[in-house]
Enzyme design. Structure first.
Site, short mmCIF file in Angstrom:
data_model
loop_
_atom_site.label_atom_id
_atom_site.label_comp_id
_atom_site.label_asym_id
_atom_site.label_seq_id
_atom_site.Cartn_x
_atom_site.Cartn_y
_atom_site.Cartn_z
N GLN A 118 40.80 2.29 41.65
CA GLN A 118 41.38 1.13 42.31
C GLN A 118 40.43 0.59 43.38
OE1 GLN A 118 44.12 -0.20 41.25
NE2 GLN A 118 44.48 -1.77 42.79
N VAL B 285 45.33 -7.75 43.49
CA VAL B 285 44.89 -6.36 43.42
C VAL B 285 45.36 -5.61 44.67
CG1 VAL B 285 42.89 -4.83 43.18
CG2 VAL B 285 42.86 -7.09 42.12
N ALA B 286 46.12 -4.56 44.42
CA ALA B 286 46.66 -3.78 45.54
C ALA B 286 45.55 -2.96 46.17
CB ALA B 286 47.77 -2.87 45.05
N SER C 149 48.65 0.87 44.73
CA SER C 149 48.78 0.25 43.40
C SER C 149 49.78 1.02 42.53
CB SER C 149 47.43 0.23 42.68
OG SER C 149 47.61 -0.14 41.33
N ASP D 26 48.91 -3.08 31.92
CA ASP D 26 48.65 -4.50 31.78
C ASP D 26 48.42 -4.84 30.32
OD1 ASP D 26 48.73 -4.66 34.55
OD2 ASP D 26 46.56 -4.36 34.76
N GLU E 216 52.59 -11.96 37.78
CA GLU E 216 51.69 -11.32 36.82
C GLU E 216 52.43 -11.16 35.50
OE1 GLU E 216 49.98 -7.65 38.23
OE2 GLU E 216 48.80 -8.66 39.79
N HIS F 222 51.75 -7.56 33.72
CA HIS F 222 51.97 -6.24 34.31
C HIS F 222 53.41 -5.76 34.09
CE1 HIS F 222 51.16 -3.16 37.60
NE2 HIS F 222 52.49 -3.16 37.54
ZN LIG Z 1 48.73 -4.27 36.56
#
Ligand SMILES: [Zn+2]
Length: 368
Positions: free
Chosen positions: A192, A212-213, A218, A227, A274, A277
């Site tokens: 990540q 993006v975390a 995340s 995803d 998203e 996701h």
């Molecule tokens: Zn994702």
């Protein structure tokens, strides 16, 4: 003895009297019999009028007329009348079963694990020392989709559910171009970090944070999220490129997945829409969240109203009835949770302040 002819002898008089009495008695018996027959006729008439097929509305409480059962075929009541008593006369033979419980002791750190953990900017993920809940997708995938990397992993239960869902999509549409993207499943903290820095370098920190975390925050760390894209003729497309893929957000809840970042929940999730996701939460939770338009943050908050000693949340999906409630984490090191014996259950932490208990039973059983 002429007199004998005209005036009857005392013996003859007695005989005549006796005969008359006998006749009177016979008449009385006949009349009594006639009255009895009449009474019987009235009684039978009443019986017939009170039969359950009588449309006067009280058929539910009338006992089943057993007289029709032995009658010859041509005089029996029509099928619909014989069927009615069966439902009303069925006795309550099953007494309420005695429910026994087993106490499950959940440790404090267990709130960080399970299908319902909330991982977002406010609640970072706690990586377990041993990540044995992960399975490599390659070699364990179904035919329904392709993968972008042979190294990617998912949580074992989430992978099994996704395999089923993807196969259902393939069977219904004949389309095999779904793609679980490269690095689209489980991500370590380092993975990540790399992804985040790459995105910052490309679009800047403010823009990167929308999708993006931060490392540690995340959902991909859990192995419960992945995803999706479409890979066809050597090119990658988004799910939104063809309405064929509307099947995914519409049907995935039945397999336990939710579209995690919907367009109308951005202010709650903190993540932009998203469409790719998806997050595994378990079937009843995914079905309830989708039907009631709740994102995970909202759903976990809703569950606080359903606790052990109060009303439980009830969800039915595909013939299975689920019972759900929330247990706040106890003061001490251990939170005792009582679950009924003989029922399938699971307990998940919410990664905030407690646990969610989920029981499941075949819906047919629950109705009896
Ligand atoms: Zn994702």
């Amino acid at each position: 003895m002429n007199q004998n002819y005209n005036s009857p002898s005392p013996r003859r008089v007695n005989e005549r009297l006796r005969r008359r009495r006998r006749r009177t008695a016979a008449i009385v018996i006949f009349l009594l019999a006639a009255v009895l027959v009449a009474l019987l006729a009235v009684y039978v008439g009443l019986l017939i009028r009170n039969r359950p097929d009588n449309p006067n509305g009280d058929s539910q409480t009338t006992p089943a007329p057993t007289v029709t059962e032995g009658a010859p075929a041509d005089t029996t009541a029509p099928d619909d009348t014989t069927a009615a008593p069966e439902t009303t006369a069925a006795p309550e033979t099953t007494a309420a079963p005695v429910i026994t419980y087993t106490t499950i002791n959940m440790t404090r750190d267990a709130i960080t694990q399970g299908d319902l953990v909330l991982v977002n900017a406010s609640f970072p993920y706690t990586f377990p020392a041993n990540e044995k809940h992960l399975t490599t997708i390659y070699g364990n995938k179904s035919r329904g989709y392709q993968i972008g990397s042979a190294q990617d992993k998912l949580d074992t239960d989430a992978l099994a559910a996704w395999n089923k869902a993807a196969d259902a999509f393939l069977a219904e549409t004949g389309d095999g171009s779904l793609l679980l993207t490269n690095n689209g499943g489980y991500r370590s903290r380092e993975a990540q970090e790399t992804l985040y820095q790459k995105r910052v370098a490309s679009v800047g920190e403010a823009e990167a944070a929308k999708y993006v975390a931060l490392p540690g925050n995340s959902e991909h760390h859990t192995g419960l999220a992945f995803d999706l894209a479409v890979y066809r003729d050597g090119k990658t497309y988004t799910l939104g490129s063809d309405e064929l893929y509307n099947w995914i957000p519409q049907n995935l809840p039945r397999y336990g997945f939710v579209l995690r970042y919907p367009a109308d929940k951005v202010n709650i999730t903190g993540i932009s829409y998203e469409e790719w996701h998806f997050r595994y939460v378990g079937i009843p939770h995914a079905v309830y969240m989708t039907e009631n338009n709740l994102c995970l943050e909202e759903y976990l908050n809703t569950l606080r109203a359903y606790q052990a000693d109060g009303q439980h949340l009830s969800v039915t999906s595909d013939g299975v009835e689920y019972e759900i409630w929330y247990v706040p984490v106890a003061e001490g090191d251990v939170t005792p949770i009582a679950v009924p014996n003989g029922v399938t259950y699971s307990i998940s932490g919410n990664n905030m302040d407690g646990f969610v208990v989920t029981l499941s039973r075949p819906a047919a059983d629950a109705q009896q």
